[in-house]
Motif scaffolding. Structure first.
Motif, short mmCIF file in Angstrom:
data_model
loop_
_atom_site.label_atom_id
_atom_site.label_comp_id
_atom_site.label_asym_id
_atom_site.label_seq_id
_atom_site.Cartn_x
_atom_site.Cartn_y
_atom_site.Cartn_z
N MET A 58 6.67 10.03 -3.16
CA MET A 58 6.70 9.38 -4.47
C MET A 58 7.97 9.74 -5.22
O MET A 58 8.61 8.88 -5.84
CB MET A 58 5.46 9.77 -5.27
N LYS A 113 -6.44 7.46 -4.98
CA LYS A 113 -7.43 8.43 -4.53
C LYS A 113 -7.03 9.85 -4.89
O LYS A 113 -7.89 10.72 -5.09
CB LYS A 113 -7.66 8.30 -3.03
N ASN A 147 -2.74 9.76 -8.29
CA ASN A 147 -1.28 9.68 -8.32
C ASN A 147 -0.60 11.04 -8.33
O ASN A 147 0.50 11.19 -8.87
CB ASN A 147 -0.80 8.84 -9.51
N ASP A 174 2.04 17.46 -6.50
CA ASP A 174 1.19 17.75 -5.35
C ASP A 174 1.39 19.20 -4.92
O ASP A 174 1.99 19.50 -3.88
CB ASP A 174 1.51 16.78 -4.20
N CYS A 193 -0.83 10.00 -13.84
CA CYS A 193 -0.42 10.93 -12.78
C CYS A 193 -1.01 12.29 -13.11
O CYS A 193 -0.73 12.83 -14.19
CB CYS A 193 1.09 11.00 -12.66
N THR A 221 0.82 -1.21 0.00
CA THR A 221 0.00 0.00 0.00
C THR A 221 0.86 1.26 0.00
O THR A 221 0.37 2.33 0.33
CB THR A 221 -0.94 0.01 1.22
N ARG A 222 2.12 1.16 -0.33
CA ARG A 222 2.95 2.35 -0.47
C ARG A 222 2.48 3.16 -1.67
O ARG A 222 1.86 2.64 -2.60
CB ARG A 222 4.42 1.97 -0.65
N VAL A 223 2.81 4.45 -1.68
CA VAL A 223 2.41 5.31 -2.80
C VAL A 223 3.17 4.96 -4.07
O VAL A 223 2.73 5.29 -5.18
CB VAL A 223 2.60 6.80 -2.45
N ASN A 230 3.71 13.36 -4.80
CA ASN A 230 4.18 14.03 -3.59
C ASN A 230 5.66 13.72 -3.33
O ASN A 230 6.30 13.00 -4.10
CB ASN A 230 3.30 13.67 -2.39
N SER A 262 0.41 2.96 -13.72
CA SER A 262 -0.45 3.28 -12.59
C SER A 262 -1.28 2.07 -12.18
O SER A 262 -1.61 1.23 -13.03
CB SER A 262 -1.38 4.44 -12.96
N ASN A 304 0.95 4.37 -7.12
CA ASN A 304 -0.08 3.73 -6.33
C ASN A 304 -0.69 4.67 -5.29
O ASN A 304 -0.75 4.40 -4.10
CB ASN A 304 0.50 2.49 -5.63
N ARG A 305 -1.14 5.82 -5.79
CA ARG A 305 -1.86 6.77 -4.94
C ARG A 305 -3.19 7.11 -5.63
O ARG A 305 -3.45 8.25 -6.02
CB ARG A 305 -1.00 8.03 -4.74
#
Length: 354
Positions: free
Chosen positions: A47, A38, A41, A82, A78, A18-20, A44, A71, A35-36
């Protein structure tokens, strides 16, 4: 930050962490999963750090022959950097965190662009800003019919970055590059192929099979089996003559005058509409940046020019206000200062780029 010390060992199935960013090696392919989901992606600091970590591990690893980036969601490759986090850092008095983010992101961009092995990005969904920085510098830029790309920085009081202002002038004309930089034009898959932002097209339904073929057999076989063509032609290409006639100048004032005089009012109205929410300072700065990077000899030189403007722009009220209007309150009603082009001091940006 999670320990990735075993990530360079071969595995037989993708990680489900579950890492980004998940990164690992399968057969001879280094895999980077964004893997972000929500946040679509949105790139940040963590990442950036993990992508850099993977590249550093694999650059001299003879067991890794290529890198595959994709992704875990088909909604987005992406959606950009961020910048909400950067805005929060600025408002919290921690401008150094914002500086660090852009400095280290641009190092990652340069390393992607100079990586000595093939890098294959599979773009199946939105690709904006920082997402182009992750994908466009690689050797193979694969898109599906779900992909679309844009550089939307004018609306947030910022300037195009991640090497775009250098890269785009290597694959298409300076005028097309300037048009994309300041209008935020949403490139279709056909547009991306026409400009060179993408190198190959596959159907979205074939993404998983394409990835597995790259990993288990070879990139060449994957492209031979799944490469296709998008439906329809590039709308951007149809506007190319008008863009060349108006956006070939080195200052926004001259481009604006050329647009005012141009006989194709439908095209001009389209441009004016696309730029309706643009920060005047960002537009003026972006054209000067594009012009400076016409002369840049390397990606790193281009990134350095972008960085000079980036670190300046995040310190200006327009950035805080623009990110608020687009990403925080989402009212799209930013109040930029100055509010018109006549009030922008070009000399500020010329000095930064000199």
């Amino acid at each position: 930050m999670a320990d990735n010390s075993d990530n360079t060992t071969a595995v037989t199935a993708p990680r489900t962490d579950t890492r980004v960013i998940n990164y690992f090696v399968q057969h001879s392919t280094g895999v980077i999963e964004l893997n972000r989901p929500k946040a679509l992606n949105s790139l940040n600091q963590e990442m950036v750090d993990l992508v850099q970590e993977a590249l550093d591990k694999w650059i001299d690893d003879d067991a890794v022959h290529r890198v595959l980036i994709y992704s875990t969601t088909d909604r987005a490759f992406c959606a950009g950097g961020d910048v909400r986090a950067v805005r929060e850092a600025v408002l919290g008095g921690n401008i150094e965190a914002g500086d660090r983010y852009f400095i280290e992101e641009f190092v990652m961009n340069d390393d992607l662009g100079n990586f000595p092995k093939p890098i294959i990005s599979v773009m199946d969904g939105v690709v904006m800003g920082g997402g182009l920085g992750v994908s466009m510098h690689g050797s193979h830029r694969v898109v599906t019919e779900k992909a679309f790309a844009a550089m939307p920085e004018m609306a947030i009081g910022y300037t195009p970055d991640v090497g775009f202002t250098y890269f785009i002038q290597q694959v298409t004309t300076p005028a097309i590059g300037k048009f994309l930089a300041v209008t935020g034009w949403r490139m279709s898959p056909a547009d991306m192929l026409w400009t060179g932002v993408a190198t190959d097209f596959i159907e979205s339904r074939d993404v998983e099979a394409f990835k597995q073929t790259v990993i288990e057999r070879s990139l060449e076989e994957a492209l031979e089996e799944f490469r296709s063509q998008p439906e329809g032609e590039s709308e951007l290409a149809q506007f190319a003559p008008q863009i060349e006639e108006t956006f070939s100048h080195g200052r926004w004032e001259l481009i604006d005058e050329a647009l005012t005089r141009h006989p194709d009012r439908e095209f001009v109205d389209r441009v004016r509409d696309l730029m309706g929410g643009a920060a005047p300072s960002s537009v003026v700065a972006a054209i000067l940046l594009m012009e400076a990077n016409r002369e840049a000899a390397t990606l790193r030189e281009g990134l350095d020019n972008e960085l000079a403007l980036s670190l300046h722009m995040i310190r200006q009220p327009d950035f805080v206000e623009g990110v608020r209007a687009v990403l925080v309150d989402k009212d799209r009603d930013a109040t930029f200062i100055p509010a018109d082009y006549a009030g922008v001091d070009e000399a500020v940006f010329r000095d930064l780029l000199s």
